[in-house]
Enzyme design. Structure first.
Site, PDB file in Angstrom:
ATOM      1  N   GLU A  87       0.680  -9.251   6.188  1.00 44.16           N
ATOM      2  CA  GLU A  87       0.763  -9.553   4.748  1.00 44.16           C
ATOM      3  C   GLU A  87       2.200  -9.356   4.278  1.00 44.16           C
ATOM      4  OE1 GLU A  87      -1.637  -6.944   2.425  1.00 44.16           O
ATOM      5  OE2 GLU A  87      -1.809  -8.323   0.746  1.00 44.16           O
ATOM      6  N   ARG A 137      -3.423   4.133  11.183  1.00 45.65           N
ATOM      7  CA  ARG A 137      -4.617   4.489  10.407  1.00 45.65           C
ATOM      8  C   ARG A 137      -5.907   4.138  11.134  1.00 45.65           C
ATOM      9  NH1 ARG A 137      -0.633   3.188   6.548  1.00 45.65           N
ATOM     10  NH2 ARG A 137      -1.132   0.984   6.716  1.00 45.65           N
TER      11      ARG A 137
HETATM   12  P1  AMP Z   1      -3.045  -7.780   8.361  1.00 47.18           P
HETATM   13  O1  AMP Z   1      -2.464  -7.766   9.732  1.00 47.18           O
HETATM   14  O2  AMP Z   1      -2.350  -8.712   7.425  1.00 47.18           O
HETATM   15  O3  AMP Z   1      -4.543  -7.999   8.385  1.00 47.18           O
HETATM   16  O4  AMP Z   1      -2.787  -6.344   7.731  1.00 47.18           O
HETATM   17  C1  AMP Z   1      -3.531  -5.242   8.098  1.00 47.18           C
HETATM   18  C2  AMP Z   1      -2.679  -4.098   8.495  1.00 47.18           C
HETATM   19  O5  AMP Z   1      -1.616  -3.872   7.559  1.00 47.18           O
HETATM   20  C3  AMP Z   1      -3.495  -2.836   8.507  1.00 47.18           C
HETATM   21  O6  AMP Z   1      -3.059  -2.039   9.603  1.00 47.18           O
HETATM   22  C4  AMP Z   1      -3.192  -2.149   7.193  1.00 47.18           C
HETATM   23  O7  AMP Z   1      -3.016  -0.777   7.386  1.00 47.18           O
HETATM   24  C5  AMP Z   1      -1.903  -2.792   6.682  1.00 47.18           C
HETATM   25  N1  AMP Z   1      -2.057  -3.378   5.353  1.00 47.18           N
HETATM   26  C6  AMP Z   1      -1.851  -4.685   5.027  1.00 47.18           C
HETATM   27  N2  AMP Z   1      -2.043  -4.901   3.715  1.00 47.18           N
HETATM   28  C7  AMP Z   1      -2.388  -3.715   3.183  1.00 47.18           C
HETATM   29  C8  AMP Z   1      -2.742  -3.284   1.863  1.00 47.18           C
HETATM   30  N3  AMP Z   1      -2.760  -4.138   0.817  1.00 47.18           N
HETATM   31  N4  AMP Z   1      -3.062  -1.983   1.686  1.00 47.18           N
HETATM   32  C9  AMP Z   1      -3.036  -1.124   2.740  1.00 47.18           C
HETATM   33  N5  AMP Z   1      -2.715  -1.457   3.994  1.00 47.18           N
HETATM   34  C10 AMP Z   1      -2.387  -2.744   4.232  1.00 47.18           C
END
Ligand code: AMP
Length: 177
Positions: A98, A61
């Protein structure tokens, strides 16, 4: 910036991809031409005088606004991809997110020490994926690293901005508490 337009067009999908996760679905922003223009105009205005030479998009994305922004800023575009997708020589970085664990890769000739880099992704949650991209980019000894997100999640104890710290200068279009 018209945050109301973006928030009204952002879709929330509960319990995706696993129970308990509120998935912020940017596909409903990407399919709306007014939202694409609003985001691109805002990002261009914010970054146009920062001397960005390369925009790095995080799969997948981060490729959408990343490539549009590269065009607006007269910069090159570089892909950070999941393992095994890039055809040339790569280096990789593992990270936790996450939900689950992952690895991202970049071509070893993607950047050099003269670059000012903007890393783009759709969303900042724990900061794990962005920090992995920052670590990959940092190893090229680039001049400066900026990080941009459409959405910064601050709910449920998420502290991505603190996790990244001063490793990059962060700007998010929308903050959701
Ligand atoms: P993080 O590495 O935990 O900051 O997660 C960010 C990445 O995971 C991004 O590439 C997002 O596309 C995806 N992502 C994590 N949590 C979500 C969420 N609640 N909604 C949409 N995409 C998420």
């Amino acid at each position: 910036m018209n945050q109301e337009l973006l928030l009204a067009n952002l879709r929330n999908i509960p319990d995706f991809p696993i129970p308990g996760i509120q998935f912020k679905d940017v596909s409903t922003l990407f399919k709306n031409p007014a939202c694409i223009k609003e985001m691109a105009d805002e990002m261009e205005e914010y970054y146009k005088s920062k001397g960005i030479t390369k925009v790095v998009g995080i799969e997948s994305r981060g490729f959408v606004m990343g490539a549009i922004l590269a065009d607006r800023l007269d910069a090159g575009f570089v892909m950070c991809r999941k393992p095994g997708k890039l055809p040339g020589e790569t280096k990789q970085q593992a990270y936790g997110k996450e939900y689950g664990k992952d690895i991202i890769e970049i071509h070893t000739d993607a950047l050099d020490e003269n670059d000012v880099v903007l890393i783009q992704d759709d969303l900042l949650a724990t900061g794990g994926s962005a920090k992995a991209a920052i670590d990959l980019v940092k190893a090229f000894n680039v001049k400066k690293i900026y990080c941009n997100f459409i959405i910064e999640l601050r709910c449920e104890g998420l502290k991505g901005r603190e996790f990244i710290g001063d490793a990059a200068e962060i700007y998010s279009l929308l903050t959701i508490d």
